[in-house]
Design a protein around this motif. Structure first.
Motif, mmCIF file in Angstrom:
data_model
loop_
_atom_site.group_PDB
_atom_site.id
_atom_site.type_symbol
_atom_site.label_atom_id
_atom_site.label_comp_id
_atom_site.label_asym_id
_atom_site.label_seq_id
_atom_site.Cartn_x
_atom_site.Cartn_y
_atom_site.Cartn_z
ATOM 1 N N ILE A 1 46.349 33.095 34.344
ATOM 2 C CA ILE A 1 47.301 32.704 33.484
ATOM 3 C C ILE A 1 46.641 32.003 32.011
ATOM 4 C CG2 ILE A 1 49.057 32.147 35.270
ATOM 5 C CD1 ILE A 1 47.776 28.966 35.105
ATOM 6 N N ASP A 2 47.656 32.352 30.991
ATOM 7 C CA ASP A 2 47.007 31.669 29.887
ATOM 8 C C ASP A 2 47.480 30.248 29.674
ATOM 9 O OD1 ASP A 2 49.873 31.799 29.157
ATOM 10 O OD2 ASP A 2 49.738 33.568 28.179
ATOM 11 N N ALA A 3 47.122 29.861 28.099
ATOM 12 C CA ALA A 3 47.430 28.290 27.872
ATOM 13 C C ALA A 3 48.897 27.940 28.026
ATOM 14 C CB ALA A 3 46.778 28.145 26.641
ATOM 15 N N ASP A 4 49.813 28.883 28.098
ATOM 16 C CA ASP A 4 51.204 28.616 28.576
ATOM 17 C C ASP A 4 51.747 28.724 29.897
ATOM 18 O OD1 ASP A 4 51.701 28.119 25.595
ATOM 19 O OD2 ASP A 4 51.617 30.169 25.321
ATOM 20 N N GLY A 5 50.796 28.983 30.710
ATOM 21 C CA GLY A 5 51.111 29.417 31.969
ATOM 22 C C GLY A 5 51.670 30.869 32.101
ATOM 23 N N HIS A 6 51.629 31.657 31.304
ATOM 24 C CA HIS A 6 52.143 32.812 31.521
ATOM 25 C C HIS A 6 50.814 33.738 32.118
ATOM 26 C CE1 HIS A 6 54.964 31.974 28.202
ATOM 27 N NE2 HIS A 6 55.542 32.063 29.055
ATOM 28 N N PRO A 7 51.479 34.628 33.048
ATOM 29 C CA PRO A 7 50.385 35.661 33.709
ATOM 30 C C PRO A 7 49.820 36.613 32.524
ATOM 31 C CG PRO A 7 52.576 35.571 34.966
ATOM 32 C CD PRO A 7 52.768 34.959 33.766
ATOM 33 N N THR A 8 48.575 36.980 32.838
ATOM 34 C CA THR A 8 47.792 37.392 31.675
ATOM 35 C C THR A 8 46.721 38.551 32.406
ATOM 36 O OG1 THR A 8 46.572 37.577 29.643
ATOM 37 C CG2 THR A 8 46.334 35.919 31.277
ATOM 38 N N SER A 9 46.206 39.446 31.753
ATOM 39 C CA SER A 9 45.321 40.179 32.528
ATOM 40 C C SER A 9 44.208 39.530 32.961
ATOM 41 C CB SER A 9 44.924 41.354 31.557
ATOM 42 O OG SER A 9 44.341 41.040 30.287
ATOM 43 N N ASN A 10 43.349 39.936 33.878
ATOM 44 C CA ASN A 10 42.287 39.330 34.470
ATOM 45 C C ASN A 10 40.947 39.586 33.640
ATOM 46 O OD1 ASN A 10 43.167 37.894 36.819
ATOM 47 N ND2 ASN A 10 43.379 40.009 37.894
ATOM 48 N N GLY A 11 40.338 38.730 33.368
ATOM 49 C CA GLY A 11 38.721 38.626 32.732
ATOM 50 C C GLY A 11 37.811 39.261 33.990
ATOM 51 N N ALA A 12 36.566 39.079 33.402
ATOM 52 C CA ALA A 12 35.474 39.609 34.285
ATOM 53 C C ALA A 12 35.128 38.356 35.351
ATOM 54 C CB ALA A 12 34.374 39.830 33.364
ATOM 55 N N ASP A 13 35.441 37.403 34.787
ATOM 56 C CA ASP A 13 35.189 36.513 36.020
ATOM 57 C C ASP A 13 36.149 36.243 37.047
ATOM 58 O OD1 ASP A 13 36.900 35.339 34.362
ATOM 59 O OD2 ASP A 13 36.063 33.343 33.702
ATOM 60 N N ALA A 14 37.225 36.667 36.800
ATOM 61 C CA ALA A 14 38.529 36.439 37.906
ATOM 62 C C ALA A 14 38.243 37.970 38.722
ATOM 63 C CB ALA A 14 39.825 36.817 37.632
ATOM 64 N N MET A 15 37.908 39.122 38.112
ATOM 65 C CA MET A 15 37.642 40.262 38.604
ATOM 66 C C MET A 15 36.000 41.035 38.426
ATOM 67 S SD MET A 15 40.018 41.478 40.323
ATOM 68 C CE MET A 15 41.513 41.992 40.635
ATOM 69 N N PRO A 16 35.120 40.253 38.942
ATOM 70 C CA PRO A 16 33.794 40.675 38.826
ATOM 71 C C PRO A 16 33.541 42.023 39.288
ATOM 72 C CG PRO A 16 33.840 39.076 40.336
ATOM 73 C CD PRO A 16 35.301 39.150 39.948
ATOM 74 N N GLU A 17 32.701 42.918 38.506
ATOM 75 C CA GLU A 17 32.293 44.181 38.956
ATOM 76 C C GLU A 17 31.809 44.047 40.576
ATOM 77 O OE1 GLU A 17 29.915 46.091 35.960
ATOM 78 O OE2 GLU A 17 29.285 47.330 37.510
ATOM 79 N N GLY A 18 32.474 44.911 41.465
ATOM 80 C CA GLY A 18 32.109 45.216 42.851
ATOM 81 C C GLY A 18 32.879 44.285 43.712
ATOM 82 N N GLY A 19 33.864 43.595 42.980
ATOM 83 C CA GLY A 19 34.834 42.829 43.456
ATOM 84 C C GLY A 19 34.449 41.420 44.474
ATOM 85 N N TRP A 20 35.228 40.982 45.071
ATOM 86 C CA TRP A 20 34.847 39.467 45.828
ATOM 87 C C TRP A 20 34.563 39.829 47.354
ATOM 88 C CZ3 TRP A 20 34.486 34.942 43.593
ATOM 89 C CH2 TRP A 20 34.979 34.456 42.429
ATOM 90 N N TRP A 21 33.646 39.114 47.646
ATOM 91 C CA TRP A 21 33.102 39.066 49.004
ATOM 92 C C TRP A 21 33.642 37.668 49.657
ATOM 93 C CZ3 TRP A 21 31.564 43.287 51.829
ATOM 94 C CH2 TRP A 21 31.348 44.304 51.067
ATOM 95 N N ARG A 22 33.853 37.541 50.996
ATOM 96 C CA ARG A 22 34.050 36.174 51.454
ATOM 97 C C ARG A 22 33.813 36.157 52.876
ATOM 98 N NH1 ARG A 22 39.885 34.864 53.227
ATOM 99 N NH2 ARG A 22 38.613 33.108 53.450
ATOM 100 N N GLY A 23 33.654 35.089 53.360
ATOM 101 C CA GLY A 23 33.412 34.703 54.692
ATOM 102 C C GLY A 23 34.381 34.868 55.493
ATOM 103 N N ASN A 24 34.435 35.405 56.637
ATOM 104 C CA ASN A 24 35.591 35.663 57.787
ATOM 105 C C ASN A 24 35.119 34.666 59.023
ATOM 106 O OD1 ASN A 24 37.771 36.750 58.677
ATOM 107 N ND2 ASN A 24 36.607 38.372 59.403
ATOM 108 N N PRO A 25 36.433 33.880 59.492
ATOM 109 C CA PRO A 25 37.386 33.734 58.886
ATOM 110 C C PRO A 25 37.395 32.612 57.856
ATOM 111 C CG PRO A 25 36.933 32.161 60.717
ATOM 112 C CD PRO A 25 35.994 33.399 60.652
#
Ligand SMILES: Cc1cc2nc3c(=O)[nH]c(=O)nc-3n(C[C@H](O)[C@H](O)[C@H](O)COP(=O)(O)OP(=O)(O)OC[C@H]3O[C@@H](n4cnc5c(N)ncnc54)[C@H](O)[C@@H]3O)c2cc1C
Length: 377
Positions: free
Chosen positions: A97-121
């Motif tokens: 979201i941008d500074a008005d709270g509007h949805p906007t395109s994802n930057g590299a920190d939101a969508m890093p190369e190789g995607g996100w990994w997480r612990g399960n559960p």
């Protein structure tokens, strides 16, 4: 006689990966793992609730990405966790979201190369798995022990807690967090000295002198993470990132949402720090102030998401977690200083130079590297 051949301080990703890797390569010495917290995970831990035993809230890192190059030593550890199903690719929706709270395109920190990994559960599952795989033979676990004093005499390490009622002795020592080696502990914990410096005074071990002076220059981000219990059913994005302008406006990095077993949703607001000094005396007031501030800005930033905004207005606050050093920012510790032979002290953690510096990957990389060094020593 010492209690252990090796004491590892810290049961975060790096401490647990180090022990796992040592065992994988047949290192049979006695290990003692000492951790200030109630369980493992460190900054990749998952908060539990006394009133809701099924709750697991990833209140530190909600996941991580893997950047190239990944070392040949780390790949098998990652593959083992993937095969066991505790490390999974996170395909959940991520928005910005941008500074008005509007949805906007994802930057590299939101969508890093190789995607996100997480612990399960949950994120804590990663450390739990590593310790489980390391096995319990010759491994003593000391939970809820915050080491305050270090002593190195006649080739032997002695660790003790604040009032010196508890002690542990070993031949070798590894610090996974750098709290005991960094001057930040002076103000934040009201300590009068840097414990590792006191244990081995300057001029005795030139490698350690260099390591300590490098560590002292490393700065890290403070985070104020507000945790909430939302009565919100149905799919939500997993992370909501703020653009640079939005971060500047609200002093928040991102929101992380996590569905719970009881049908509720856990929310963590990752709040940024305004640079004020934190001491044991100032902390309670700062925590209360941050809780109020974060709730206020949350309402503003979610105005384009009325369902989520309403759920936040009615939410039950679970308090604020202060991360004193959430991610190291600069001056990584050189890898050749990870092990200081004359003092028999080593370092692993995300503050060590290499792929993934300042992140979960860096913590794991540093651990497998130190394990190789210890095995060949
Ligand atoms: C809010 C937040 C968000 C993050 N987001 C991301 C992300 O998106 N991606 C990413 O890759 N990384 C992220 N990170 C960073 C990631 O969590 C860390 O890089 C990683 O978990 C570090 O692991 P570690 O083993 O090096 O250190 P830690 O997890 O800090 O482990 C050190 C352990 O040592 C213990 N300890 C320290 N001193 C003592 C003592 N004196 N006595 C006893 N025990 C002691 C601590 O309690 C701790 O459990 C985030 C971190 C935070 C806090």
């Amino acid at each position: 006689m010492t209690d252990a051949d090796l004491i590892v301080i810290g049961a975060g990703l790096s401490g647990c990966a180090l022990i796992y890797q040592l065992r994988l390569h047949g290192w049979k010495g006695k290990i003692a793992l000492v951790e200030a917290g109630r369980g493992c995970g460190g900054r990749s831990a998952s908060r539990r609730r006394r009133d809701q035993p099924d709750w697991r809230l990833d209140h530190g890192a909600p996941g991580f990405h893997l950047s190239q190059p990944i070392s040949a030593e780390l790949e098998p550890l990652l593959n083992g966790m993937r095969e066991a199903g505790v490390l999974t690719q996170d395909h959940a929706e991520i928005i910005s979201i941008d500074a008005d709270g509007h949805p906007t395109s994802n930057g590299a920190d939101a969508m890093p190369e190789g995607g996100w990994w997480r612990g399960n559960p949950c994120m804590a599952s990663l450390c739990e798995h590593l310790l489980e795989q390391a096995g319990s033979e010759h491994l003593a676990l000391h939970w809820q022990r915050r080491v305050r004093w270090l002593d190195f005499r006649d080739g032997e390490w002695t660790l003790s807690d604040q009032d010196r009622t508890w002690q542990l002795r070993s031949d070798s020592l590894v610090l996974s967090g750098n709290l005991l080696a960094h001057p930040r502990s002076l103000a934040m914990l009201n300590w009068s000295d840097v414990p590792l410096r006191t244990a081995v005074p300057a001029g005795i071990d030139s490698e350690l002198d260099l390591a300590l002076s490098q560590l002292a220059r490393c700065s890290a981000d403070v985070r104020w993470n507000l945790m909430m219990d939302l009565e919100l059913k149905g799919a939500t994005p997993r992370q909501i990132w703020l653009t640079a302008e939005a971060r500047e406006r609200w002093q928040v990095e991102r929101l992380v949402l996590q569905p719970q077993m009881d049908g509720h949703t856990g929310l963590v607001v990752h709040g940024l720090h305004d640079g004020r000094s934190i001491t044991p005396e100032s902390q309670p007031a700062l925590l209360a102030e941050q809780e109020k501030r974060l709730k206020t800005v949350l309402d503003q930033m979610l105005r384009e998401m009325p369902k989520l905004q309403m759920a936040c207005r009615q939410a039950n606050s679970l308090g604020v977690m202060r991360w004193g050093a959430s991610q190291p920012l600069d001056h990584p510790l050189q890898t050749n200083l990870q092990w200081c032979q004359s003092s028999r002290v080593g370092f692993c953690g995300d503050y060590v130079k290499g792929s993934g510096f300042g992140r979960a990957q860096g913590a794991l990389e540093s651990a497998v590297r130190l394990a190789s060094r210890l095995i060949s020593a």
